[in-house]
Design a protein around this motif. Structure first.
Motif, PDB file in Angstrom:
ATOM      1  N   ASN A 237     178.874  27.254  28.204  1.00  0.00           N
ATOM      2  CA  ASN A 237     178.491  27.964  29.427  1.00  0.00           C
ATOM      3  C   ASN A 237     176.991  27.883  29.646  1.00  0.00           C
ATOM      4  OD1 ASN A 237     177.970  31.247  30.537  1.00  0.00           O
ATOM      5  ND2 ASN A 237     179.059  29.736  31.755  1.00  0.00           N
TER       6      ASN A 237
ATOM      7  N   ASP B 208     179.442  29.584  35.436  1.00  0.00           N
ATOM      8  CA  ASP B 208     180.435  30.657  35.400  1.00  0.00           C
ATOM      9  C   ASP B 208     181.649  30.309  36.246  1.00  0.00           C
ATOM     10  OD1 ASP B 208     178.668  32.040  33.833  1.00  0.00           O
ATOM     11  OD2 ASP B 208     178.083  33.511  35.369  1.00  0.00           O
TER      12      ASP B 208
ATOM     13  N   TRP C  43     184.196  28.218  34.343  1.00  0.00           N
ATOM     14  CA  TRP C  43     184.957  29.011  33.371  1.00  0.00           C
ATOM     15  C   TRP C  43     185.972  29.905  34.080  1.00  0.00           C
ATOM     16  CZ3 TRP C  43     184.466  29.586  27.889  1.00  0.00           C
ATOM     17  CH2 TRP C  43     183.568  28.690  27.302  1.00  0.00           C
ATOM     18  N   ASP C  44     185.553  30.516  35.183  1.00  0.00           N
ATOM     19  CA  ASP C  44     186.462  31.399  35.920  1.00  0.00           C
ATOM     20  C   ASP C  44     187.644  30.628  36.488  1.00  0.00           C
ATOM     21  OD1 ASP C  44     184.762  33.492  35.352  1.00  0.00           O
ATOM     22  OD2 ASP C  44     183.751  33.458  37.310  1.00  0.00           O
TER      23      ASP C  44
ATOM     24  N   GLY D 129     190.161  29.986  33.979  1.00  0.00           N
ATOM     25  CA  GLY D 129     190.754  31.176  33.377  1.00  0.00           C
ATOM     26  C   GLY D 129     190.353  31.356  31.925  1.00  0.00           C
ATOM     27  N   LEU D 130     189.122  30.963  31.604  1.00  0.00           N
ATOM     28  CA  LEU D 130     188.638  31.036  30.219  1.00  0.00           C
ATOM     29  C   LEU D 130     187.637  32.175  30.044  1.00  0.00           C
ATOM     30  CD1 LEU D 130     188.054  27.206  29.602  1.00  0.00           C
ATOM     31  CD2 LEU D 130     190.013  28.586  28.878  1.00  0.00           C
ATOM     32  N   ASN D 131     187.529  32.649  28.822  1.00  0.00           N
ATOM     33  CA  ASN D 131     186.625  33.749  28.502  1.00  0.00           C
ATOM     34  C   ASN D 131     185.299  33.184  27.992  1.00  0.00           C
ATOM     35  OD1 ASN D 131     185.338  36.065  27.685  1.00  0.00           O
ATOM     36  ND2 ASN D 131     186.898  36.680  26.181  1.00  0.00           N
ATOM     37  N   LYS D 132     184.229  33.463  28.715  1.00  0.00           N
ATOM     38  CA  LYS D 132     182.904  32.938  28.332  1.00  0.00           C
ATOM     39  C   LYS D 132     182.465  33.450  26.963  1.00  0.00           C
ATOM     40  CE  LYS D 132     180.781  34.290  32.088  1.00  0.00           C
ATOM     41  NZ  LYS D 132     181.884  34.751  32.970  1.00  0.00           N
ATOM     42  N   GLU D 133     182.999  34.601  26.543  1.00  0.00           N
ATOM     43  CA  GLU D 133     182.632  35.155  25.247  1.00  0.00           C
ATOM     44  C   GLU D 133     183.079  34.254  24.095  1.00  0.00           C
ATOM     45  OE1 GLU D 133     180.721  37.838  24.910  1.00  0.00           O
ATOM     46  OE2 GLU D 133     180.632  37.888  27.102  1.00  0.00           O
ATOM     47  N   ASP D 134     184.016  33.354  24.356  1.00  0.00           N
ATOM     48  CA  ASP D 134     184.471  32.429  23.314  1.00  0.00           C
ATOM     49  C   ASP D 134     183.384  31.420  22.951  1.00  0.00           C
ATOM     50  OD1 ASP D 134     186.919  33.656  23.152  1.00  0.00           O
ATOM     51  OD2 ASP D 134     187.908  32.286  24.556  1.00  0.00           O
TER      52      ASP D 134
END
Length: 215
Positions: free
Chosen positions: A106, A193, A196-197, A200-205
């Protein structure tokens, strides 16, 4: 001197002679174990317990002797040491196919973001609400992929088309231009962002396995 003592002396001398090469193997070559700089051959330097090229001298003696698990046939070109850590550098990336494996990271493409300076393609900052990416140096290919669209596919089956606007530098880093970040690996798609959105992925990963292709 008796025959038995003479024989014992000859065996002793023979064993000493055979063990001599072990004394010479104290100097390590590429990727050999080391504790100090003196443990390494020639102009190699001890980095994290292994002999490697000296980044200050710009040597490439060990080029190709250490490859990243994700190198895909692209050999490491050097090492950059910063912040007490050593990072591999690359002039190339794995071959582009109809479904190229990559790592999605990201990036903040806005001014003041962790992307550092403005985008290489147009010298401008960009909104993270747009699906845009930076590609590793080899895939960026000296800017020939600027403003082209790529299709990114996640393992959940979702995909998104994103525009290439920047380089994820695999050769340089750890300076103001790169927001203090180390060099990118050679297999990075650095997405906004919006990318990633859309997937459907979590940026925290932090890092996610994907594939990509030219549209």
């Amino acid at each position: 001197m008796g025959k038995s003592r003479l024989l014992s002396l000859l065996i002793y001398l023979l064993l000493k002679f055979i063990s001599l090469p072990d004394l010479v193997v104290s100097i390590s070559s590429c990727n050999g174990p080391c504790q100090t700089r003196d443990d390494c051959n020639g102009r190699l330097i001890c980095i994290n317990g292994k002999c490697n090229d000296d980044p200050d001298l710009g040597t490439h003696i060990c080029q190709g002797t250490t490859s990243s698990p994700q190198s895909g046939g692209c050999e490491q070109s050097g090492t950059l040491t910063c912040g007490g850590e050593s990072y591999p550098t690359y002039d190339c990336s794995p071959p582009v196919t109809s479904s190229t494996p990559a790592k999605l990271t990201n990036n903040d493409f806005s001014q003041g973001g962790d992307g550092g300076g403005p985008s290489e393609c147009d010298g401008k900052y960009h909104s993270n609400s747009n699906p845009i990416v930076a590609l590793s140096t080899g895939w960026y290919n000296s800017g020939t992929r600027c403003n082209q669209m790529i299709r990114i596919q996640a393992s959940n089956g979702r995909s998104v088309d994103a525009k290439v606007v920047d380089e994820c530098d695999s050769r340089h880093g750890c300076d103001a231009e790169h927001a203090g970040q180390p060099p990118c690996n050679n297999n990075i798609v650095d997405g906004s962002d919006a990318v990633w959105d859309a997937l459907g992925l979590n940026k925290e990963d932090g890092v996610v396995d994907i594939t990509w292709s030219m549209t």
